[in-house]
Design a protein around this motif. Structure first.
Motif, PDB file in Angstrom:
ATOM      1  N   GLN A 213       0.274  -1.238   0.219  1.00 50.57           N
ATOM      2  CA  GLN A 213       0.029  -0.163  -0.043  1.00 50.57           C
ATOM      3  C   GLN A 213       1.289   1.235   0.392  1.00 50.57           C
ATOM      4  N   ILE A 214       0.769   2.237  -0.688  1.00 51.31           N
ATOM      5  CA  ILE A 214       1.805   2.985  -1.216  1.00 51.31           C
ATOM      6  C   ILE A 214       0.832   4.581  -0.621  1.00 51.31           C
ATOM      7  N   PRO A 215       1.576   4.701   0.238  1.00 52.67           N
ATOM      8  CA  PRO A 215       1.378   6.368   1.053  1.00 52.67           C
ATOM      9  C   PRO A 215       1.066   7.505   0.268  1.00 52.67           C
ATOM     10  N   SER A 290       6.028  12.763  -0.584  1.00 53.38           N
ATOM     11  CA  SER A 290       7.444  13.193  -0.602  1.00 53.38           C
ATOM     12  C   SER A 290       7.702  13.619  -2.483  1.00 53.38           C
ATOM     13  N   GLY A 291       6.536  13.445  -2.617  1.00 56.07           N
ATOM     14  CA  GLY A 291       6.715  14.480  -4.317  1.00 56.07           C
ATOM     15  C   GLY A 291       6.641  12.588  -5.888  1.00 56.07           C
TER      16      GLY A 291
END
Length: 327
Positions: A213-215, A290-291
């Motif tokens: 799961q990616i923030p 973080s972009g």
């Protein structure tokens, strides 16, 4: 006497709306004749004839009060191909055989259109729809991808869950939605809890995709049409507490915003589309806090109507231009 080659065949289904209408309008403005074929209406409401002999072949299609010959078709938009709706009049024991024969007949009709321009070619679409294939290509062209496991092994799923510290989502290998509103049997991307894996033995019937799961800071839908990019962004914080998939969120929370991709990412997408041989694609990305941009998947026939509707992007115009581009 040859017929003018001025027809654009639009393959869709009878429940489709908005996007199909916008593309039809764009084609009419360009002076060509759109022919909408609702594939779910074959064979009940659509009549097809294929005549073949040693001198050649001739294919015709009639739907309602309109008919066309394949020699009139200059291009084809592969929006959707849907399973026939045969109704209750046909005995249940014949349903699957008739569906199979109908789909095979349509396959032969598509083959008769091999000299037309397709957006997009069915073989390329089918290959790219496989998530294992698209993740491999994404990695090869330099896109960042999530850690991913595809398995029907329950123990492997449990191990992966612990490897990603319990931050895991599950989804299907192939898309099932039929339009802007999805469908009743669409399986959305969902988070996985440890208790969900207690019954993981059911995986032996059907493998699934598991990913870390990616923030999220934003979720992006990126529409690629013949080299042009149209990007819609969602602020993930608006619906983060309700779902792992924006398609399940309250639509009032899905406020699409314009967004510009970094130049290097845009270049990666162009290379990706060249490698898979597609003119059109709907990419899904996450932009992390973080972009960083993380590739999730591409749907070769994915939805874009909400971006044209909410952001006034000329996507239908770009599709019409792509259909009329000689290449």
């Amino acid at each position: 006497m040859s017929l003018p080659r001025d027809v654009v065949l639009l393959l869709t289904h009878s429940g489709d709306y908005f996007t199909i209408d916008r593309v039809i309008d764009a084609l009419l403005k360009r002076g060509v004749q759109p022919f909408r074929l609702d594939t779910d209406q074959f064979p009940i409401a659509v009549q097809l004839q294929a005549h073949l002999d040693n001198s050649g072949s001739h294919h015709t299609l009639q739907y309602g009060d309109r008919s066309i010959s394949t020699e009139q078709v200059q291009s084809v938009w592969m929006r959707r191909i849907w399973q026939p709706q045969l109704g209750k009049d046909l005995a249940p024991q014949y349903q699957q055989a008739c569906i199979r024969e109908s789909m095979t007949t349509l396959d032969g009709f598509w083959d008769s259109l091999k000299t037309a321009r397709w957006v997009d070619d069915l073989q390329h679409i089918n290959a790219t729809e496989n998530k294992l294939h698209q993740l491999r290509v994404a990695r090869e062209v330099g896109l960042v991808i999530p850690r991913t496991l595809v398995t029907n092994n329950p123990e492997a799923a449990r191990e992966f869950f612990h490897d990603v510290n319990g931050k895991m989502i599950a989804k299907l290998l192939a898309p099932l939605s039929s339009g802007m509103e999805g469908s009743s049997f669409f399986l959305y991307t969902s988070s996985v809890k440890e208790e969900d894996l207690l019954n993981a033995q059911t995986l032996r019937y059907c493998p699934m995709v598991f990913q870390e799961q990616i923030p999220k800071q934003r979720e992006l839908r990126v529409i690629f049409v013949n080299g042009k990019l149209f990007v819609g962004a969602l602020d993930a914080s608006r619906y983060a507490g309700t779902t792992q998939d924006w398609r399940r969120a309250n639509q009032e929370d899905c406020v699409w915003q314009t967004h510009e991709l970094p130049e290097d990412l845009a270049q990666h997408l162009h290379i990706f589309m060249t490698k898979v041989g597609l003119t059109f694609g709907a990419f899904d990305f996450i932009q992390t806090p973080s972009g960083e941009y993380v590739f999730l998947e591409i749907n070769p026939t994915g939805e874009w109507g909400m971006l044209e509707r909410d952001l006034n992007y000329p996507i239908s115009e770009a599709i019409a231009d792509a259909l009329l581009t000689n290449s």
